[in-house]
Design a protein around this motif. Structure first.
Motif, mmCIF file in Angstrom:
data_model
loop_
_atom_site.group_PDB
_atom_site.id
_atom_site.type_symbol
_atom_site.label_atom_id
_atom_site.label_comp_id
_atom_site.label_asym_id
_atom_site.label_seq_id
_atom_site.Cartn_x
_atom_site.Cartn_y
_atom_site.Cartn_z
ATOM 1 N N ARG A 1 32.825 -0.706 35.400
ATOM 2 C CA ARG A 1 34.169 -0.396 35.899
ATOM 3 C C ARG A 1 34.767 -1.585 36.652
ATOM 4 N N ASP A 2 33.972 -2.236 37.499
ATOM 5 C CA ASP A 2 34.458 -3.393 38.255
ATOM 6 C C ASP A 2 34.786 -4.569 37.336
ATOM 7 N N GLN B 1 35.695 -4.320 34.181
ATOM 8 C CA GLN B 1 36.935 -3.945 33.497
ATOM 9 C C GLN B 1 38.134 -4.205 34.397
ATOM 10 N N TRP B 2 37.987 -3.880 35.679
ATOM 11 C CA TRP B 2 39.097 -4.074 36.613
ATOM 12 C C TRP B 2 39.489 -5.546 36.682
ATOM 13 N N HIS C 1 41.261 -6.535 33.486
ATOM 14 C CA HIS C 1 42.591 -5.925 33.481
ATOM 15 C C HIS C 1 43.513 -6.654 34.458
ATOM 16 N N HIS C 2 42.999 -6.972 35.627
ATOM 17 C CA HIS C 2 43.783 -7.669 36.649
ATOM 18 C C HIS C 2 44.266 -9.029 36.137
ATOM 19 N N SER D 1 46.944 -8.471 33.502
ATOM 20 C CA SER D 1 48.169 -7.949 34.124
ATOM 21 C C SER D 1 48.926 -9.063 34.844
ATOM 22 N N GLU E 1 42.031 -0.688 27.911
ATOM 23 C CA GLU E 1 42.358 0.626 28.464
ATOM 24 C C GLU E 1 41.906 1.768 27.563
ATOM 25 N N ASP F 1 33.784 2.162 28.465
ATOM 26 C CA ASP F 1 32.942 1.090 28.994
ATOM 27 C C ASP F 1 32.436 0.120 27.929
ATOM 28 N N ASP G 1 35.373 -10.811 42.712
ATOM 29 C CA ASP G 1 35.950 -11.011 41.386
ATOM 30 C C ASP G 1 35.259 -12.147 40.645
ATOM 31 N N ASP H 1 31.939 -10.598 39.272
ATOM 32 C CA ASP H 1 32.176 -9.724 38.120
ATOM 33 C C ASP H 1 32.751 -10.508 36.938
#
Length: 105
Positions: A17-18, A20-21, A24-25, A28, A53, A57, A86, A89
């Protein structure tokens, strides 16, 4: 007689999850930067965000998607102002994408 177009090979990349964040960040931010200067964001960015999205996973990335995500994350991880969490990850994702890039070569 017409033949089917060749299927684009995809690679499975499992992300927490981290992780992916962080991916995504980064994407974005790329979109926001384009919009801030009244430019159309690159289509690949939108497609890659949709992929991240949609898949949960385990991401199914094409070779070009893996390459672009690698390049964007590498730039982000190398910046001094990137938070250490960050960087950690993002570096893990870079390692996984490196395996994909090697498999493609």
């Amino acid at each position: 007689m017409t033949s089917s177009p060749p299927e684009t090979e995809t690679y499975e990349v499992t992300l927490s999850r981290d992780e992916q964040w962080v991916a995504h960040h980064v994407l974005s931010r790329r979109l926001d930067e384009a919009l801030e200067i009244d430019e159309m964001p690159p289509e690949w960015t939108l497609e890659l965000l949709a992929t991240l999205e949609a898949d949960g996973d385990t991401e199914r990335l094409t070779g070009p998607q893996a390459d672009r995500l690698y390049d964007e994350l590498a730039t982000y991880v190398d910046r001094e102002e990137t938070p250490e969490r960050d960087v950690s990850d993002g570096s893990t994702v870079l390692d996984r994408l490196e395996v994909v890039r090697e498999a493609e070569a």
